[in-house]
Enzyme design. Sequence first.
Site, PDB file in Angstrom:
ATOM      1  N   GLY A  81      17.696 -12.286  28.923  1.00  0.00           N
ATOM      2  CA  GLY A  81      18.835 -11.370  28.943  1.00  0.00           C
ATOM      3  C   GLY A  81      18.384  -9.924  28.726  1.00  0.00           C
ATOM      4  O   GLY A  81      17.446  -9.659  27.978  1.00  0.00           O
ATOM      5  N   HIS A 113      23.731 -16.900  26.703  1.00  0.00           N
ATOM      6  CA  HIS A 113      22.712 -17.918  27.010  1.00  0.00           C
ATOM      7  C   HIS A 113      23.162 -18.781  28.191  1.00  0.00           C
ATOM      8  O   HIS A 113      22.373 -19.125  29.063  1.00  0.00           O
ATOM      9  CB  HIS A 113      22.505 -18.862  25.819  1.00  0.00           C
ATOM     10  CG  HIS A 113      21.962 -18.206  24.590  1.00  0.00           C
ATOM     11  ND1 HIS A 113      22.708 -17.998  23.471  1.00  0.00           N
ATOM     12  CD2 HIS A 113      20.720 -17.738  24.309  1.00  0.00           C
ATOM     13  CE1 HIS A 113      21.960 -17.422  22.542  1.00  0.00           C
ATOM     14  NE2 HIS A 113      20.755 -17.250  23.022  1.00  0.00           N
ATOM     15  N   LYS A 162      19.970  -7.751  27.146  1.00  0.00           N
ATOM     16  CA  LYS A 162      20.347  -7.195  25.835  1.00  0.00           C
ATOM     17  C   LYS A 162      19.087  -6.894  25.039  1.00  0.00           C
ATOM     18  O   LYS A 162      18.998  -5.893  24.346  1.00  0.00           O
ATOM     19  CB  LYS A 162      21.235  -8.151  25.047  1.00  0.00           C
ATOM     20  CG  LYS A 162      21.658  -7.492  23.738  1.00  0.00           C
ATOM     21  CD  LYS A 162      22.601  -8.340  22.950  1.00  0.00           C
ATOM     22  CE  LYS A 162      21.903  -9.396  22.149  1.00  0.00           C
ATOM     23  NZ  LYS A 162      21.147  -8.914  20.995  1.00  0.00           N
ATOM     24  N   ASP A 163      18.100  -7.789  25.158  1.00  0.00           N
ATOM     25  CA  ASP A 163      16.819  -7.548  24.488  1.00  0.00           C
ATOM     26  C   ASP A 163      15.910  -6.791  25.455  1.00  0.00           C
ATOM     27  O   ASP A 163      14.925  -7.331  25.972  1.00  0.00           O
ATOM     28  CB  ASP A 163      16.216  -8.887  24.050  1.00  0.00           C
ATOM     29  CG  ASP A 163      17.064  -9.548  22.986  1.00  0.00           C
ATOM     30  OD1 ASP A 163      17.207  -8.965  21.915  1.00  0.00           O
ATOM     31  OD2 ASP A 163      17.624 -10.623  23.263  1.00  0.00           O
TER      32      ASP A 163
END
Length: 283
Positions: free
Chosen positions: A148, A37, A150-151
């Site tokens: 991000g 984050h 990652k998602d």
Amino acid sequence: MEIFKTIKSLQERISFLKKEGKTIGFVPTMGALHEGHISLINRSVEENSFTVSSLFINPTQFNNSEDLEKYPRTFDEDSEKLQSAKCDILFFPSSQEMYPENEKAQQFDFGKIATVMEGRFRPGHFNGVAQIVSKLFRIVKPTRAYFGQKDFQQLAIVKKLNTNYLKELKIEIVACKIIREKDGLAMSSRNLRLNKDERQNASLISKTLFTTKELKNKMDVKNLKKWVLEKINKNKYLELEYFDIVDNQNLDSISNWDEKNNKTACIAAYCGEVRLIDNIAIT
Ligand code: PAF
């Protein structure tokens, strides 16, 4: 850092900033902040005159009530981290503020990209994400919003939400790279819920993904998928939910390496009770 709890007070502040010609970077979060984050905040601070972050644990995106209950709630640590990262404004609304009683829930249609992978195993999840992200985008009206990678699938949904439903806001969606722990595990708020043994074994998920990139030249897609299933499920702490290699444009599962678009290998696995996701670009 200024903290706002109501939509009205935040909007007043933002319209003042906009009148002054400031650009606004926005980082929506559900808290339990980690370096992933903070890397989004850093990028926003670099690229905009003002950075706004939101902390709201969005109930409509949890298809499992236990998951919602167990989601870490760490407001004090989160606001300290945001302040140190030079975030200018934190929006910390209540559920009532974001979802007033009697409001009709908006339904979105993203087509197939919302029904595969995460969409298949977490029905309703992306509609919930779209509900909260569209509300937040309409409130903050940022110049740029940071997400991000990652998602990976969430990012595809947010991009489609932005072009199909919120075009008039003219928001630029900025995709930011995955931040990993030293052993390769993708950073996630859920990692906090892993016990010591689970944490040690969880890194097999990213290690397996990294190896799939190398195995691409040695195995066909079908055998690679079988190899991943066996590798993950052989570990007693892990259980594979899905592994797929998809076309970046439409998230269709690919069946051979010759398909022309860029591809991403995506994985979801349980480590004990904790569901983890990760992905890697396989071009
Ligand atoms: O990625 C997340 O943390 C959440 O899905 C988001 C984008 C903040 C919406 O609640």
